[in-house]
Design a protein around this motif. Structure first.
Motif, mmCIF file in Angstrom:
data_model
loop_
_atom_site.group_PDB
_atom_site.id
_atom_site.type_symbol
_atom_site.label_atom_id
_atom_site.label_comp_id
_atom_site.label_asym_id
_atom_site.label_seq_id
_atom_site.Cartn_x
_atom_site.Cartn_y
_atom_site.Cartn_z
ATOM 1 N N LYS A 262 -8.788 42.441 18.779
ATOM 2 C CA LYS A 262 -9.942 41.850 18.100
ATOM 3 C C LYS A 262 -11.192 41.946 18.972
ATOM 4 N N PHE A 269 -13.523 47.370 12.964
ATOM 5 C CA PHE A 269 -12.772 47.128 11.734
ATOM 6 C C PHE A 269 -13.675 46.481 10.687
ATOM 7 N N LEU A 273 -14.741 48.110 6.945
ATOM 8 C CA LEU A 273 -14.459 47.415 5.688
ATOM 9 C C LEU A 273 -15.727 47.139 4.893
ATOM 10 N N THR A 279 -10.047 49.790 2.113
ATOM 11 C CA THR A 279 -9.409 48.500 1.886
ATOM 12 C C THR A 279 -8.672 48.081 3.155
ATOM 13 N N ASN A 280 -8.230 46.833 3.162
ATOM 14 C CA ASN A 280 -7.425 46.371 4.299
ATOM 15 C C ASN A 280 -6.204 47.263 4.494
ATOM 16 N N LEU A 283 -7.152 50.623 6.036
ATOM 17 C CA LEU A 283 -7.459 50.522 7.460
ATOM 18 C C LEU A 283 -6.184 50.390 8.288
ATOM 19 N N VAL A 284 -5.272 49.535 7.837
ATOM 20 C CA VAL A 284 -4.017 49.345 8.568
ATOM 21 C C VAL A 284 -3.231 50.648 8.615
#
Length: 319
Positions: A262, A269, A273, A279-280, A283-284
């Motif tokens: 973080k 991140f 977004l 989208t989440n 990204l993941v």
């Protein structure tokens, strides 16, 4: 003159809370193949174990790195080494701390090693105090008042780590590994990345120089831990059990890694977004790599770490 046995004491309680955190042993080349030994080891660990050929180590010409599987993940747990004229056909078998945590049948592993007429050359016994029931400061005081004194003489001592601020963790060493017995008392939680953790580990490293490490140390761990130094005998009753220790280690390590992810990439991140149509899930999937970070002990994940636990620990680290 025959080597003297490792000092042992009477276990204050029946339950084994002292853990094997490292194991080295040697034995003559067995009748079974390396593959057969690896398969047999998998039974002791209760999970698939595989081996990958590697270069020589510790005076051996060749080695095989050992890996344990948990679901789709694998983690290094130790090695087998062999070959070399000076070794005269002997093998080395090593289980790291992570590998030891997977062993579910120490009695069976003991039987296997005894059947191979193995010589234990290093065994580490660890006892954890997750809430700081016993601390590094207490160990220093015990040393100063003779709690670790044997045969009328105090063993050598050494301090290491962050003794000014304490955030990175501190360590007290008592004795010397090269003399066959050394106690490390260190702030395990802070070592893993939690600056406020009270988790303290007392760990005795036993070596085979000038002494025989008996096989009983693998199955009668509390008694041997308690017998290493006078001050340790009263500690067993307050020690944490294996599974809570494993899950705590997983929580702290993962939370520490989340905190740094973080801190280093949180804005990236957020920008991706907000400024793209990602989208989440997109990204993941883009940044995810199958595997586990080197710092994360696979055995701690196998013990049952949850996302809620990691979040709670992360909030604590982020304060």
């Amino acid at each position: 003159m025959a080597p003297r046995p490792v000092t042992r004491g009477e276990s204050p309680k029946g339950q084994q809370v002292a853990k094997i955190d490292w194991l080295n042993c040697t034995f003559a080349e067995p009748a079974m193949s390396v593959e057969g030994f690896v398969s047999l080891l998998g039974r002791m660990l209760g999970r698939p174990v595989s081996g990958i050929a590697d270069r020589g180590m510790l005076g051996f010409d060749s080695s095989v790195k050992l890996f344990a599987r948990h679901g789709s993940l694998t983690s290094p747990i130790g090695c087998i080494a062999f070959g070399g004229e000076s070794q005269r056909g002997r093998w080395l078998f090593q289980l790291t701390g992570g590998g030891c945590q997977f062993v579910r049948d120490w009695a069976g592993l003991r039987d296997l090693l005894e059947s191979l007429d193995a010589k234990l050359t290093r065994v580490d016994l660890a006892v954890d105090f997750l809430e700081g029931e016993h601390t590094v400061e207490e160990a220093v005081t015990l040393y100063q008042t003779g709690g670790f004194q044997l045969s009328g003489r105090p063993p050598s001592s050494r301090l290491d780590g962050d003794w000014i601020n304490g955030h990175q963790g501190r360590t007290l060493y008592i004795g010397k590994a090269q003399n066959g017995k050394m106690l490390r008392v260190y702030e395990k939680g802070r070592q893993l990345g939690d600056p406020d953790s009270q988790w303290t580990r007392f760990e005795v490293q036993l070596g085979s120089r000038d002494r025989v490490i008996p096989f009983d140390v693998l199955t009668d761990r509390d008694a041997f831990f308690a017998g290493c130094y006078p001050a340790l005998a009263s500690f067993i009753d307050e020690a944490a059990e294996a599974i809570p220790t494993l899950t705590k280690g997983g929580e702290v390590t993962l939370a520490h890694l989340v905190y740094h992810a973080k801190r280093c990439y949180g804005k990236l991140f957020g920008t991706l977004l907000e400024q793209t149509n990602a989208t989440n899930a997109d990204l993941v999937e883009e940044v995810r790599i199958v595997g586990i970070p080197r710092r994360v002990n696979l055995s701690s994940l196998a013990a049952g770490v949850t996302w809620a636990d990691v979040q709670a620990q992360h909030q604590k680290v982020s304060l």
